[in-house]
Design a protein around this motif. Structure first.
Motif, PDB file in Angstrom:
ATOM      1  N   GLU A  45       8.089  -2.422  -1.235  1.00  0.00           N
ATOM      2  CA  GLU A  45       7.820  -3.253  -2.971  1.00  0.00           C
ATOM      3  C   GLU A  45       6.561  -2.625  -3.107  1.00  0.00           C
ATOM      4  OE1 GLU A  45       7.238  -4.402  -5.825  1.00  0.00           O
ATOM      5  OE2 GLU A  45       6.455  -5.613  -4.666  1.00  0.00           O
ATOM      6  N   GLY A  46       6.890  -1.451  -4.311  1.00  0.00           N
ATOM      7  CA  GLY A  46       5.725  -0.920  -4.625  1.00  0.00           C
ATOM      8  C   GLY A  46       4.749   0.056  -3.777  1.00  0.00           C
ATOM      9  N   MET A  47       4.855   0.380  -1.842  1.00  0.00           N
ATOM     10  CA  MET A  47       3.890   0.539  -2.115  1.00  0.00           C
ATOM     11  C   MET A  47       4.215   2.119  -1.934  1.00  0.00           C
ATOM     12  SD  MET A  47       1.917  -1.333   0.007  1.00  0.00           S
ATOM     13  CE  MET A  47       2.409  -2.632  -1.854  1.00  0.00           C
ATOM     14  N   THR A  48       3.139   3.127  -1.541  1.00  0.00           N
ATOM     15  CA  THR A  48       2.933   4.758  -1.565  1.00  0.00           C
ATOM     16  C   THR A  48       2.955   5.605  -0.643  1.00  0.00           C
ATOM     17  OG1 THR A  48       1.174   4.598  -2.804  1.00  0.00           O
ATOM     18  CG2 THR A  48       3.577   5.112  -4.073  1.00  0.00           C
ATOM     19  N   HIS A  49       1.882   4.794   0.536  1.00  0.00           N
ATOM     20  CA  HIS A  49       1.757   4.850   0.595  1.00  0.00           C
ATOM     21  C   HIS A  49       1.410   4.371   2.465  1.00  0.00           C
ATOM     22  CE1 HIS A  49      -2.031   8.013   2.830  1.00  0.00           C
ATOM     23  NE2 HIS A  49      -1.626   6.997   3.992  1.00  0.00           N
ATOM     24  N   PHE A  50       1.866   4.830   3.739  1.00  0.00           N
ATOM     25  CA  PHE A  50       1.650   3.823   4.693  1.00  0.00           C
ATOM     26  C   PHE A  50       0.291   4.493   5.635  1.00  0.00           C
ATOM     27  CE2 PHE A  50       2.847   3.211   9.469  1.00  0.00           C
ATOM     28  CZ  PHE A  50       2.930   1.730   8.911  1.00  0.00           C
ATOM     29  N   HIS A  51      -0.635   3.413   6.471  1.00  0.00           N
ATOM     30  CA  HIS A  51      -1.522   3.597   6.868  1.00  0.00           C
ATOM     31  C   HIS A  51      -1.604   2.596   8.461  1.00  0.00           C
ATOM     32  CE1 HIS A  51      -5.694   4.960   8.149  1.00  0.00           C
ATOM     33  NE2 HIS A  51      -6.103   3.875   8.627  1.00  0.00           N
ATOM     34  N   SER A 109      -0.766   8.181   7.222  1.00  0.00           N
ATOM     35  CA  SER A 109      -1.508   8.263   7.836  1.00  0.00           C
ATOM     36  C   SER A 109      -2.002   7.552   8.475  1.00  0.00           C
ATOM     37  CB  SER A 109      -2.861   8.613   6.913  1.00  0.00           C
ATOM     38  OG  SER A 109      -3.109   7.178   6.125  1.00  0.00           O
ATOM     39  N   THR A 110      -2.776   8.110  10.121  1.00  0.00           N
ATOM     40  CA  THR A 110      -2.951   7.527  11.684  1.00  0.00           C
ATOM     41  C   THR A 110      -3.936   7.781  10.999  1.00  0.00           C
ATOM     42  OG1 THR A 110      -0.742   7.638  12.142  1.00  0.00           O
ATOM     43  CG2 THR A 110      -2.096   7.318  13.740  1.00  0.00           C
ATOM     44  N   ASP A 111      -4.983   6.494  11.548  1.00  0.00           N
ATOM     45  CA  ASP A 111      -7.181   6.154  12.223  1.00  0.00           C
ATOM     46  C   ASP A 111      -6.352   6.537  13.245  1.00  0.00           C
ATOM     47  OD1 ASP A 111      -9.150   6.169  12.345  1.00  0.00           O
ATOM     48  OD2 ASP A 111      -9.777   5.448  10.708  1.00  0.00           O
ATOM     49  N   THR A 112      -6.357   7.248  14.555  1.00  0.00           N
ATOM     50  CA  THR A 112      -6.195   6.978  15.682  1.00  0.00           C
ATOM     51  C   THR A 112      -6.691   6.119  16.734  1.00  0.00           C
ATOM     52  OG1 THR A 112      -7.554   8.292  16.963  1.00  0.00           O
ATOM     53  CG2 THR A 112      -6.147   9.661  16.458  1.00  0.00           C
ATOM     54  N   GLY A 113      -8.134   5.769  17.046  1.00  0.00           N
ATOM     55  CA  GLY A 113      -8.499   4.796  17.365  1.00  0.00           C
ATOM     56  C   GLY A 113      -8.838   5.253  19.071  1.00  0.00           C
ATOM     57  N   TRP A 114      -9.518   4.171  19.436  1.00  0.00           N
ATOM     58  CA  TRP A 114      -9.604   4.762  20.464  1.00  0.00           C
ATOM     59  C   TRP A 114      -8.620   4.553  21.963  1.00  0.00           C
ATOM     60  CZ3 TRP A 114     -13.224   8.306  23.683  1.00  0.00           C
ATOM     61  CH2 TRP A 114     -13.239   7.625  25.116  1.00  0.00           C
ATOM     62  N   VAL A 172      -4.899  12.701  10.111  1.00  0.00           N
ATOM     63  CA  VAL A 172      -5.394  11.871  10.679  1.00  0.00           C
ATOM     64  C   VAL A 172      -6.107  11.655  10.425  1.00  0.00           C
ATOM     65  CG1 VAL A 172      -5.265  14.138  12.386  1.00  0.00           C
ATOM     66  CG2 VAL A 172      -5.051  11.594  12.868  1.00  0.00           C
ATOM     67  N   PHE A 173      -7.275  10.181  10.824  1.00  0.00           N
ATOM     68  CA  PHE A 173      -8.527  10.206  10.683  1.00  0.00           C
ATOM     69  C   PHE A 173      -8.644  10.135  12.427  1.00  0.00           C
ATOM     70  CE2 PHE A 173      -7.368   7.990   6.905  1.00  0.00           C
ATOM     71  CZ  PHE A 173      -8.000   8.616   6.425  1.00  0.00           C
ATOM     72  N   VAL A 174      -9.675  11.020  12.812  1.00  0.00           N
ATOM     73  CA  VAL A 174     -10.051  11.097  14.393  1.00  0.00           C
ATOM     74  C   VAL A 174     -11.581  10.914  14.266  1.00  0.00           C
ATOM     75  CG1 VAL A 174      -8.156  12.049  15.694  1.00  0.00           C
ATOM     76  CG2 VAL A 174     -10.194  13.631  14.268  1.00  0.00           C
ATOM     77  N   ASN A 175     -12.377  10.280  15.381  1.00  0.00           N
ATOM     78  CA  ASN A 175     -13.755  10.854  15.180  1.00  0.00           C
ATOM     79  C   ASN A 175     -13.743  11.629  16.420  1.00  0.00           C
ATOM     80  OD1 ASN A 175     -13.654   9.071  18.645  1.00  0.00           O
ATOM     81  ND2 ASN A 175     -14.890   7.407  17.682  1.00  0.00           N
ATOM     82  N   ARG A 176     -15.284  11.779  16.797  1.00  0.00           N
ATOM     83  CA  ARG A 176     -15.644  12.979  18.054  1.00  0.00           C
ATOM     84  C   ARG A 176     -14.893  12.667  19.445  1.00  0.00           C
ATOM     85  NH1 ARG A 176     -19.061  17.140  16.240  1.00  0.00           N
ATOM     86  NH2 ARG A 176     -20.549  16.496  15.052  1.00  0.00           N
ATOM     87  N   VAL A 203       1.657  17.051  12.138  1.00  0.00           N
ATOM     88  CA  VAL A 203       0.107  16.869  10.925  1.00  0.00           C
ATOM     89  C   VAL A 203      -0.233  18.079  10.467  1.00  0.00           C
ATOM     90  CG1 VAL A 203      -2.207  15.762  11.072  1.00  0.00           C
ATOM     91  CG2 VAL A 203      -1.035  14.927  12.681  1.00  0.00           C
ATOM     92  N   ARG A 204      -0.800  17.286   8.891  1.00  0.00           N
ATOM     93  CA  ARG A 204      -0.988  19.081   7.685  1.00  0.00           C
ATOM     94  C   ARG A 204      -1.957  18.427   6.993  1.00  0.00           C
ATOM     95  NH1 ARG A 204       4.799  16.948   4.075  1.00  0.00           N
ATOM     96  NH2 ARG A 204       5.642  17.093   6.163  1.00  0.00           N
ATOM     97  N   MET A 205      -3.326  17.415   7.087  1.00  0.00           N
ATOM     98  CA  MET A 205      -4.233  17.341   7.051  1.00  0.00           C
ATOM     99  C   MET A 205      -5.516  15.960   8.040  1.00  0.00           C
ATOM    100  SD  MET A 205      -6.657  15.967   3.378  1.00  0.00           S
ATOM    101  CE  MET A 205      -5.319  15.789   2.755  1.00  0.00           C
ATOM    102  N   ALA A 206      -6.176  16.783   8.369  1.00  0.00           N
ATOM    103  CA  ALA A 206      -7.156  16.321   9.558  1.00  0.00           C
ATOM    104  C   ALA A 206      -8.208  16.124   9.253  1.00  0.00           C
ATOM    105  CB  ALA A 206      -7.386  17.378  10.975  1.00  0.00           C
TER     106      ALA A 206
END
Ligand code: ADP
Length: 314
Positions: free
Chosen positions: A129-135, A164-169, A189-193, A217-220
């Motif tokens: 309800e009311g949400m437009t983005h899932f992370h 979106s997904t922040d992958t983690g280690w 997708v969010f990723v570090n090095r 994925v559309r944006m990294a």
């Protein structure tokens, strides 16, 4: 009105410092033992809340004082807690022993994380309800999310949310074997090095981005520590330098970064502006001990950015 449904782990952190050596059967006196909040899901939701975004947290805590402490802190930041479930086991807890150089020895009891998301979860109407983005924040941190994270992303996408997904280690080193299905339903997708290398086998950002795109994925968004970040979209990469700050503790910087980037996107900012804002929010977060203690509100960050030096003088 936009809003983020933020899913991930919620951790009670006990920071003990300074600890220069460990000797069994003795008592060490330390300067401070501090209770703080940790966990990628909690940190990211907290950052979104502090930055004025509408955010609902989906995660698990135990029915214990540690869980109550975390709920109080999240509620104070304006996070909607209607998606937080209480399990039978204790709240996931990390004790961090910090030496005078800032190195850490971490003791982690996963507690309720082991029962969280054990059954394939359903994103029902009250959650959406009311949400437009899932992370999805660090699916590798919770066994149930490693297995079922893709199902959550798929349901969110089907309900019309951006994902979106922040992958983690990945401490088990399975990387793409376990994440590929989730990436198929991930817009951003969010990723570090290190995660980029683990997931794609490449440290070349353009090549890695193309590999992510091959999975859907559309944006990294690459988090590059003291070098700031880079955003890849439609075959183009934009690099945005970090701000120059005195670093005290980089724990949680990636979560503050992701929360700030999403908050800016939700306000309609373009990726380069969102990246600069996220670099600023994360830079402030590393100036204090604890994952989110250094984070500031949106107006304060914007005022700070106007005068703050950028690394490399760019
Ligand atoms: P993670 O915490 O996920 O490993 P990073 O270490 O790349 O990710 O940190 C996330 C963000 O925090 C970076 O993209 C940058 O904006 C900011 N940051 C991290 N370390 C520093 C630093 N030493 N100086 C300035 N900003 C930093």
């Amino acid at each position: 009105m936009s809003g983020v449904l933020c899913c991930g782990n919620i951790v009670f952190d006990v920071l003990v410092r300074p600890v220069s050596e460990l000797r069994w059967n003795t008592t060490h006196w330390v300067d401070s033992i501090r209770h703080t909040m940790g966990g990628n899901g909690a940190n990211t939701a907290f950052a979104l809340g502090v930055l004025g975004a509408r955010v609902r947290l989906l995660g698990w805590i135990g029915a214990d004082p540690a869980g109550a402490f975390l709920l109080d802190k999240l509620a104070a930041a304006g996070v909607d807690l209607s998606g937080v479930r209480r399990g039978r086991a204790p709240t996931a807890t990390t004790v961090s022993l910090v030496n005078p150089q800032g190195d850490r020895f971490l003791l982690h009891a996963p507690g309720v994380s082991l029962e969280a998301f054990a059954d394939p979860p359903e994103l029902d109407a009250p959650l959406l309800e009311g949400m437009t983005h899932f992370h999805l924040a660090n699916p590798f941190a919770i066994p149930g999310l490693r297995r079922h994270g893709h199902a959550l992303l798929r349901q969110a996408r089907a309900a019309g949310l951006v994902t979106s997904t922040d992958t983690g280690w990945d401490q088990h080193g399975r990387w793409m074997q376990d994440l590929a299905q989730a990436l198929a339903w991930t817009d951003l997708v969010f990723v570090n090095r290190e995660e980029t290398l683990g997931l794609t086998g490449s440290s070349d950002l353009c090549e890695a981005a193309r590999i992510f795109a091959g999975y859907g994925v559309r944006m990294a968004v690459f988090k590059l520590g003291a070098e700031g970040c880079a955003v890849w979209r439609d075959g183009e990469i934009i690099r945005v330098p970090a701000f120059e700050v005195e670093v005290v503790d980089t724990t949680g910087a990636g979560d503050c970064f992701a929360g700030a980037y999403l908050a800016a996107l939700l306000e309609g900012r373009d990726p380069a502006t969102a990246a600069r804002f996220a670099n600023a929010a994360a830079a402030l977060s590393v100036t204090q001990l604890g994952a989110t203690e250094g984070l500031r509100g949106r107006d304060e960050i914007e005022a700070w950015m106007r005068a703050a030096p950028v690394r490399g003088g760019a």
